[in-house]
Design a protein around this motif. Structure first.
Motif, PDB file in Angstrom:
ATOM      1  N   GLY A  64      10.401 -13.520  -2.983  1.00  0.00           N
ATOM      2  CA  GLY A  64       9.285 -13.353  -3.839  1.00  0.00           C
ATOM      3  C   GLY A  64       8.483 -12.011  -3.774  1.00  0.00           C
ATOM      4  O   GLY A  64       8.920 -11.184  -2.812  1.00  0.00           O
ATOM      5  N   LYS A  65       7.737 -11.662  -4.808  1.00  0.00           N
ATOM      6  CA  LYS A  65       6.980 -10.375  -4.781  1.00  0.00           C
ATOM      7  C   LYS A  65       5.644 -10.579  -3.876  1.00  0.00           C
ATOM      8  O   LYS A  65       5.051 -11.331  -4.287  1.00  0.00           O
ATOM      9  CB  LYS A  65       6.817 -10.031  -6.207  1.00  0.00           C
ATOM     10  CG  LYS A  65       5.958  -8.532  -6.254  1.00  0.00           C
ATOM     11  CD  LYS A  65       5.590  -8.362  -7.807  1.00  0.00           C
ATOM     12  CE  LYS A  65       5.132  -7.056  -7.674  1.00  0.00           C
ATOM     13  NZ  LYS A  65       4.550  -6.313  -9.247  1.00  0.00           N
ATOM     14  N   VAL A  66       5.675  -9.666  -2.954  1.00  0.00           N
ATOM     15  CA  VAL A  66       4.604  -9.891  -1.964  1.00  0.00           C
ATOM     16  C   VAL A  66       3.521  -8.801  -2.222  1.00  0.00           C
ATOM     17  O   VAL A  66       3.750  -7.624  -2.385  1.00  0.00           O
ATOM     18  CB  VAL A  66       4.846  -9.706  -0.573  1.00  0.00           C
ATOM     19  CG1 VAL A  66       3.889  -9.626   0.540  1.00  0.00           C
ATOM     20  CG2 VAL A  66       6.135 -10.453  -0.014  1.00  0.00           C
ATOM     21  N   ASN A  67       2.209  -9.454  -2.773  1.00  0.00           N
ATOM     22  CA  ASN A  67       1.264  -8.473  -3.135  1.00  0.00           C
ATOM     23  C   ASN A  67      -0.184  -8.805  -2.432  1.00  0.00           C
ATOM     24  O   ASN A  67      -1.135  -8.623  -3.022  1.00  0.00           O
ATOM     25  CB  ASN A  67       1.272  -8.485  -4.657  1.00  0.00           C
ATOM     26  CG  ASN A  67       1.074  -9.550  -5.357  1.00  0.00           C
ATOM     27  OD1 ASN A  67       0.673 -10.645  -4.608  1.00  0.00           O
ATOM     28  ND2 ASN A  67       1.204  -9.629  -6.737  1.00  0.00           N
ATOM     29  N   SER A  68       0.141  -9.651  -1.708  1.00  0.00           N
ATOM     30  CA  SER A  68      -1.141 -10.461  -0.954  1.00  0.00           C
ATOM     31  C   SER A  68      -1.994  -9.239   0.014  1.00  0.00           C
ATOM     32  O   SER A  68      -1.023  -8.346   0.614  1.00  0.00           O
ATOM     33  CB  SER A  68      -1.105 -11.644  -0.259  1.00  0.00           C
ATOM     34  OG  SER A  68      -0.343 -11.511   0.811  1.00  0.00           O
ATOM     35  N   SER A  72       2.181 -11.550   3.134  1.00  0.00           N
ATOM     36  CA  SER A  72       3.245 -12.347   3.207  1.00  0.00           C
ATOM     37  C   SER A  72       3.152 -13.124   1.749  1.00  0.00           C
ATOM     38  O   SER A  72       1.983 -13.429   0.920  1.00  0.00           O
ATOM     39  CB  SER A  72       3.194 -13.136   4.188  1.00  0.00           C
ATOM     40  OG  SER A  72       1.963 -13.956   4.363  1.00  0.00           O
ATOM     41  N   LEU A  73       3.900 -13.862   1.484  1.00  0.00           N
ATOM     42  CA  LEU A  73       4.157 -15.015   0.249  1.00  0.00           C
ATOM     43  C   LEU A  73       4.903 -16.174   0.490  1.00  0.00           C
ATOM     44  O   LEU A  73       6.111 -15.991   1.116  1.00  0.00           O
ATOM     45  CB  LEU A  73       4.900 -14.300  -0.961  1.00  0.00           C
ATOM     46  CG  LEU A  73       5.225 -15.096  -2.246  1.00  0.00           C
ATOM     47  CD1 LEU A  73       3.645 -15.405  -2.742  1.00  0.00           C
ATOM     48  CD2 LEU A  73       6.051 -14.453  -3.023  1.00  0.00           C
ATOM     49  N   THR A  75       6.500 -19.511  -0.705  1.00  0.00           N
ATOM     50  CA  THR A  75       6.841 -20.083  -2.122  1.00  0.00           C
ATOM     51  C   THR A  75       7.467 -21.572  -1.491  1.00  0.00           C
ATOM     52  O   THR A  75       8.446 -21.923  -0.651  1.00  0.00           O
ATOM     53  CB  THR A  75       8.190 -19.609  -2.459  1.00  0.00           C
ATOM     54  OG1 THR A  75       7.681 -18.120  -3.040  1.00  0.00           O
ATOM     55  CG2 THR A  75       8.499 -20.246  -3.703  1.00  0.00           C
ATOM     56  N   TYR A  97       8.028 -11.663   3.931  1.00  0.00           N
ATOM     57  CA  TYR A  97       7.014 -10.702   4.589  1.00  0.00           C
ATOM     58  C   TYR A  97       7.261  -9.409   4.338  1.00  0.00           C
ATOM     59  O   TYR A  97       8.249  -8.847   4.468  1.00  0.00           O
ATOM     60  CB  TYR A  97       7.143 -10.960   6.288  1.00  0.00           C
ATOM     61  CG  TYR A  97       7.110 -12.351   6.652  1.00  0.00           C
ATOM     62  CD1 TYR A  97       5.894 -13.058   7.230  1.00  0.00           C
ATOM     63  CD2 TYR A  97       8.255 -12.931   6.565  1.00  0.00           C
ATOM     64  CE1 TYR A  97       5.953 -14.385   7.434  1.00  0.00           C
ATOM     65  CE2 TYR A  97       8.230 -14.352   7.069  1.00  0.00           C
ATOM     66  CZ  TYR A  97       7.186 -14.756   7.536  1.00  0.00           C
ATOM     67  OH  TYR A  97       7.264 -16.225   8.157  1.00  0.00           O
ATOM     68  N   ASN A 103       1.634 -13.941   8.234  1.00  0.00           N
ATOM     69  CA  ASN A 103       1.180 -15.321   7.639  1.00  0.00           C
ATOM     70  C   ASN A 103       0.202 -15.732   8.682  1.00  0.00           C
ATOM     71  O   ASN A 103       0.640 -16.073   9.772  1.00  0.00           O
ATOM     72  CB  ASN A 103       2.713 -16.285   7.903  1.00  0.00           C
ATOM     73  CG  ASN A 103       2.102 -17.551   6.943  1.00  0.00           C
ATOM     74  OD1 ASN A 103       1.185 -17.611   6.391  1.00  0.00           O
ATOM     75  ND2 ASN A 103       3.230 -18.630   7.242  1.00  0.00           N
TER      76      ASN A 103
END
Length: 217
Positions: A64-68, A72-73, A75, A97, A103
């Motif tokens: 996934g596209k991590v932009n936090s 981390s993301l 799903t 990550y 996380n």
């Protein structure tokens, strides 16, 4: 890929014996998420309306596209995405990550978690109720377990991206991020509770709340 398949088979066997969700009483109970009826889980869709799509999900196949802000993301591949998981007591997630991604410390109140490292290297750990940190560095192909309900985390200290598959013995394990739970709840946790617990002043609490507040679009 063979290692992933072996891992999933072992996980399925263990989950069948130790699942925390209620036991199923029929072959299938595909979740009827639109029923609007509140039960412990979901009501069953009519069998005549069940299709292969109720048991399929491709959302974990690619990173996934991590932009936090924490890097981390997560799903989820739980009953909300795969209705056929209803009453089966298992689910998966994929966590991606960014380099130096985290996380953050969190818990799963309804499930034990087992991670399988797809790519990269992570520092992982959980804290027992005796306040002991159990931690280890895990690499591609390795597995680590976080017991149900205990606070745990994963940190990518490398300069390359990393990813894991997480398995749970619940169709919907739930997640409580420690920081988000304490500092962004609605209604808010009283400041005098937070200042006393963390032994800091109101200004420090306000600063944390500002940093964790959802970004306005």
């Amino acid at each position: 890929m063979a290692a992933v398949v072996t891992y999933l088979v072992i996980f399925t066997v263990i989950s069948s014996a130790l699942a925390y969700d209620p036991d199923m009483l029929q072959d299938l109970c595909v979740a009827n998420t639109s029923a609007g009826i509140k039960v412990n889980g979901f009501t069953c869709k009519a069998e005549t309306n069940i299709t292969e799509a109720d048991f399929f999900f491709d959302g974990l196949a690619k990173p996934g596209k991590v932009n936090s802000s924490v890097g981390s993301l997560v799903t989820g591949g739980n009953v909300e995405k795969i209705p056929g998981l209803n009453t089966l007591g298992v689910s998966l997630s994929r966590i991606d990550y960014a380099p130096d991604g985290l996380n953050p410390p969190h818990t799963h109140p309804r499930a034990t978690e087992m991670i399988f490292v797809l790519e990269g290297e992570l520092d992982v750990g959980f804290i027992t109720t005796a306040n002991k940190l159990i931690s280890k560095t895990v690499k591609k192909g390795e597995v680590f377990v976080f017991p149900r309900g205990l606070v745990h985390f994963q940190k990518n200290n490398d300069d390359k991206a990393a990813s894991v598959i997480s398995a749970f013995n619940s169709q919907l394990p739930g997640t409580q991020s420690i920081a988000m739970t304490l500092f962004t709840s609605t209604p808010a946790v009283p400041d005098n509770v937070l200042t006393k617990a963390f032994q800091v002043g109101t200004k420090e609490i306000d600063k944390i709340k500002t940093k964790l507040a959802p970004k306005k679009s």
